[in-house]
Design a protein around this motif. Structure first.
Motif, PDB file in Angstrom:
ATOM      1  N   LEU A  74       0.737 -24.119 -59.915  1.00 51.87           N
ATOM      2  CA  LEU A  74      -0.590 -24.328 -60.483  1.00 51.87           C
ATOM      3  C   LEU A  74      -1.040 -23.031 -61.121  1.00 51.87           C
ATOM      4  CD1 LEU A  74      -2.574 -26.669 -60.589  1.00 51.87           C
ATOM      5  CD2 LEU A  74      -3.617 -25.806 -58.516  1.00 51.87           C
ATOM      6  N   GLY A  75      -1.064 -22.996 -62.442  1.00 51.90           N
ATOM      7  CA  GLY A  75      -1.470 -21.789 -63.148  1.00 51.90           C
ATOM      8  C   GLY A  75      -0.358 -20.755 -63.163  1.00 51.90           C
ATOM      9  N   GLU A  76      -0.719 -19.577 -63.568  1.00 53.15           N
ATOM     10  CA  GLU A  76       0.247 -18.480 -63.605  1.00 53.15           C
ATOM     11  C   GLU A  76       0.285 -17.792 -62.245  1.00 53.15           C
ATOM     12  OE1 GLU A  76       2.382 -17.700 -66.092  1.00 53.15           O
ATOM     13  OE2 GLU A  76       1.618 -19.547 -66.979  1.00 53.15           O
ATOM     14  N   GLU A  77       1.050 -18.378 -61.349  1.00 48.57           N
ATOM     15  CA  GLU A  77       1.211 -17.852 -59.994  1.00 48.57           C
ATOM     16  C   GLU A  77      -0.116 -17.697 -59.263  1.00 48.57           C
ATOM     17  OE1 GLU A  77       3.944 -14.683 -59.422  1.00 48.57           O
ATOM     18  OE2 GLU A  77       5.134 -15.239 -61.150  1.00 48.57           O
ATOM     19  N   THR A  78      -1.023 -18.651 -59.470  1.00 42.70           N
ATOM     20  CA  THR A  78      -2.294 -18.583 -58.761  1.00 42.70           C
ATOM     21  C   THR A  78      -2.321 -19.473 -57.540  1.00 42.70           C
ATOM     22  OG1 THR A  78      -3.200 -20.283 -60.217  1.00 42.70           O
ATOM     23  CG2 THR A  78      -3.625 -18.000 -60.820  1.00 42.70           C
ATOM     24  N   ALA A  79      -1.510 -20.532 -57.508  1.00 47.03           N
ATOM     25  CA  ALA A  79      -1.533 -21.442 -56.364  1.00 47.03           C
ATOM     26  C   ALA A  79      -0.259 -22.268 -56.324  1.00 47.03           C
ATOM     27  CB  ALA A  79      -2.735 -22.371 -56.460  1.00 47.03           C
ATOM     28  N   ILE A  80       0.094 -22.672 -55.111  1.00 46.74           N
ATOM     29  CA  ILE A  80       1.183 -23.605 -54.892  1.00 46.74           C
ATOM     30  C   ILE A  80       0.570 -24.830 -54.232  1.00 46.74           C
ATOM     31  CG2 ILE A  80       3.301 -24.084 -53.598  1.00 46.74           C
ATOM     32  CD1 ILE A  80       4.034 -21.167 -53.871  1.00 46.74           C
ATOM     33  N   VAL A  81       0.882 -25.998 -54.767  1.00 41.84           N
ATOM     34  CA  VAL A  81       0.318 -27.233 -54.254  1.00 41.84           C
ATOM     35  C   VAL A  81       1.147 -27.719 -53.073  1.00 41.84           C
ATOM     36  CG1 VAL A  81      -0.240 -29.624 -54.817  1.00 41.84           C
ATOM     37  CG2 VAL A  81      -0.533 -27.830 -56.536  1.00 41.84           C
ATOM     38  N   LEU A  82       0.453 -28.022 -51.967  1.00 44.95           N
ATOM     39  CA  LEU A  82       1.062 -28.615 -50.781  1.00 44.95           C
ATOM     40  C   LEU A  82       0.284 -29.869 -50.416  1.00 44.95           C
ATOM     41  CD1 LEU A  82       1.328 -25.552 -48.333  1.00 44.95           C
ATOM     42  CD2 LEU A  82       3.202 -26.618 -49.566  1.00 44.95           C
ATOM     43  N   THR A  83       0.979 -30.853 -49.872  1.00 39.22           N
ATOM     44  CA  THR A  83       0.251 -31.970 -49.297  1.00 39.22           C
ATOM     45  C   THR A  83      -0.270 -31.520 -47.935  1.00 39.22           C
ATOM     46  OG1 THR A  83       2.172 -32.877 -48.153  1.00 39.22           O
ATOM     47  CG2 THR A  83       1.755 -33.650 -50.421  1.00 39.22           C
ATOM     48  N   PHE A  84      -1.217 -32.262 -47.390  1.00 37.74           N
ATOM     49  CA  PHE A  84      -1.738 -31.904 -46.076  1.00 37.74           C
ATOM     50  C   PHE A  84      -0.644 -32.011 -45.013  1.00 37.74           C
ATOM     51  CE2 PHE A  84      -3.967 -32.630 -42.071  1.00 37.74           C
ATOM     52  CZ  PHE A  84      -4.756 -31.487 -42.042  1.00 37.74           C
ATOM     53  N   ALA A  85       0.237 -33.002 -45.148  1.00 42.90           N
ATOM     54  CA  ALA A  85       1.334 -33.159 -44.178  1.00 42.90           C
ATOM     55  C   ALA A  85       2.257 -31.938 -44.202  1.00 42.90           C
ATOM     56  CB  ALA A  85       2.121 -34.424 -44.478  1.00 42.90           C
ATOM     57  N   GLU A  86       2.534 -31.422 -45.400  1.00 46.23           N
ATOM     58  CA  GLU A  86       3.372 -30.218 -45.501  1.00 46.23           C
ATOM     59  C   GLU A  86       2.672 -29.026 -44.862  1.00 46.23           C
ATOM     60  OE1 GLU A  86       5.726 -31.255 -49.641  1.00 46.23           O
ATOM     61  OE2 GLU A  86       3.708 -30.393 -49.727  1.00 46.23           O
ATOM     62  N   PHE A  87       1.389 -28.886 -45.136  1.00 48.19           N
ATOM     63  CA  PHE A  87       0.618 -27.801 -44.545  1.00 48.19           C
ATOM     64  C   PHE A  87       0.602 -27.918 -43.016  1.00 48.19           C
ATOM     65  CE2 PHE A  87      -3.550 -26.187 -43.075  1.00 48.19           C
ATOM     66  CZ  PHE A  87      -3.370 -24.853 -43.386  1.00 48.19           C
ATOM     67  N   GLU A  88       0.463 -29.132 -42.503  1.00 47.48           N
ATOM     68  CA  GLU A  88       0.471 -29.346 -41.057  1.00 47.48           C
ATOM     69  C   GLU A  88       1.782 -28.886 -40.422  1.00 47.48           C
ATOM     70  OE1 GLU A  88      -2.196 -32.839 -39.244  1.00 47.48           O
ATOM     71  OE2 GLU A  88      -0.558 -33.518 -40.541  1.00 47.48           O
ATOM     72  N   ARG A  89       2.898 -29.118 -41.106  1.00 47.66           N
ATOM     73  CA  ARG A  89       4.186 -28.669 -40.571  1.00 47.66           C
ATOM     74  C   ARG A  89       4.211 -27.145 -40.434  1.00 47.66           C
ATOM     75  NH1 ARG A  89       6.927 -31.730 -44.884  1.00 47.66           N
ATOM     76  NH2 ARG A  89       6.187 -33.815 -44.432  1.00 47.66           N
ATOM     77  N   ILE A 130      11.870 -24.487 -60.059  1.00 52.19           N
ATOM     78  CA  ILE A 130      12.245 -25.346 -61.191  1.00 52.19           C
ATOM     79  C   ILE A 130      11.103 -25.385 -62.197  1.00 52.19           C
ATOM     80  CG2 ILE A 130      12.669 -27.747 -61.873  1.00 52.19           C
ATOM     81  CD1 ILE A 130      14.263 -28.000 -59.186  1.00 52.19           C
ATOM     82  N   GLU A 131       9.868 -25.567 -61.712  1.00 51.57           N
ATOM     83  CA  GLU A 131       8.712 -25.598 -62.603  1.00 51.57           C
ATOM     84  C   GLU A 131       8.488 -24.244 -63.264  1.00 51.57           C
ATOM     85  OE1 GLU A 131       5.245 -27.215 -60.703  1.00 51.57           O
ATOM     86  OE2 GLU A 131       6.439 -28.827 -59.831  1.00 51.57           O
ATOM     87  N   GLU A 132       8.724 -23.169 -62.529  1.00 55.01           N
ATOM     88  CA  GLU A 132       8.556 -21.827 -63.087  1.00 55.01           C
ATOM     89  C   GLU A 132       9.552 -21.591 -64.215  1.00 55.01           C
ATOM     90  OE1 GLU A 132       7.975 -17.363 -61.375  1.00 55.01           O
ATOM     91  OE2 GLU A 132       9.599 -18.544 -60.510  1.00 55.01           O
ATOM     92  N   ALA A 133      10.785 -22.003 -64.000  1.00 52.41           N
ATOM     93  CA  ALA A 133      11.811 -21.822 -65.032  1.00 52.41           C
ATOM     94  C   ALA A 133      11.488 -22.646 -66.279  1.00 52.41           C
ATOM     95  CB  ALA A 133      13.183 -22.211 -64.492  1.00 52.41           C
ATOM     96  N   SER A 134      10.972 -23.840 -66.097  1.00 46.62           N
ATOM     97  CA  SER A 134      10.653 -24.666 -67.261  1.00 46.62           C
ATOM     98  C   SER A 134       9.386 -24.185 -67.967  1.00 46.62           C
ATOM     99  CB  SER A 134      10.504 -26.133 -66.858  1.00 46.62           C
ATOM    100  OG  SER A 134       9.366 -26.303 -66.043  1.00 46.62           O
ATOM    101  N   ALA A 135       8.535 -23.426 -67.273  1.00 49.49           N
ATOM    102  CA  ALA A 135       7.299 -22.928 -67.878  1.00 49.49           C
ATOM    103  C   ALA A 135       7.528 -21.678 -68.714  1.00 49.49           C
ATOM    104  CB  ALA A 135       6.268 -22.640 -66.789  1.00 49.49           C
ATOM    105  N   ARG A 136       8.622 -21.004 -68.483  1.00 53.90           N
ATOM    106  CA  ARG A 136       8.913 -19.790 -69.246  1.00 53.90           C
ATOM    107  C   ARG A 136       9.278 -20.133 -70.669  1.00 53.90           C
ATOM    108  NH1 ARG A 136      12.972 -17.364 -65.239  1.00 53.90           N
ATOM    109  NH2 ARG A 136      11.617 -16.955 -63.480  1.00 53.90           N
TER     110      ARG A 136
END
Length: 120
Positions: free
Chosen positions: A64-79, A108-114
């Protein structure tokens, strides 16, 4: 002015804007080429925003943005939280698997954004 606090509120605000713009476009006199008006381009842009917000909600994007955030689901965060609170092997492995999967998707997303055309 509305303060948007979550993705659903953002989607509702976009839906309201689309509704207003459709009404505005319907009230305008017909143009020569109805399909190429500004309202059509604006509607497409707003639809793209809605799709982007939906992808955040589903965690189908990670970067999300230029290295400003990584999206996690709540279930992933709970783990991750479980591994910190109760550092047993099963919880630690679940956290490791989650981090590795999210990091792989992020890269993968970072490489495609470059822009590979830029030489520096």
């Amino acid at each position: 002015m509305m303060i948007i606090r979550d993705i659903e509120m953002a989607r509702e605000a976009l839906a309201d804007a689309l509704w207003w713009f459709k009404g505005f476009a319907a009230a305008r006199p017909p143009s020569i080429d109805e399909g190429s008006g500004e309202h059509v381009a604006l509607e497409n842009q707003i639809r793209e925003v809605r799709n982007f917000l939906g992808s955040i909600n589903r965690a189908s994007i990670r970067r999300l943005g230029e290295e400003t955030a990584i999206v996690l689901t709540f279930a992933e965060f709970e783990r991750l939280v479980d591994a910190v609170r109760v550092p047993r092997p099963a919880e630690m492995q679940a956290a490791i698997d989650t981090v590795e999967a999210v990091l792989a998707e992020y890269r993968i997303e970072e490489a495609s954004a470059r822009n590979l055309d830029v030489p520096f």
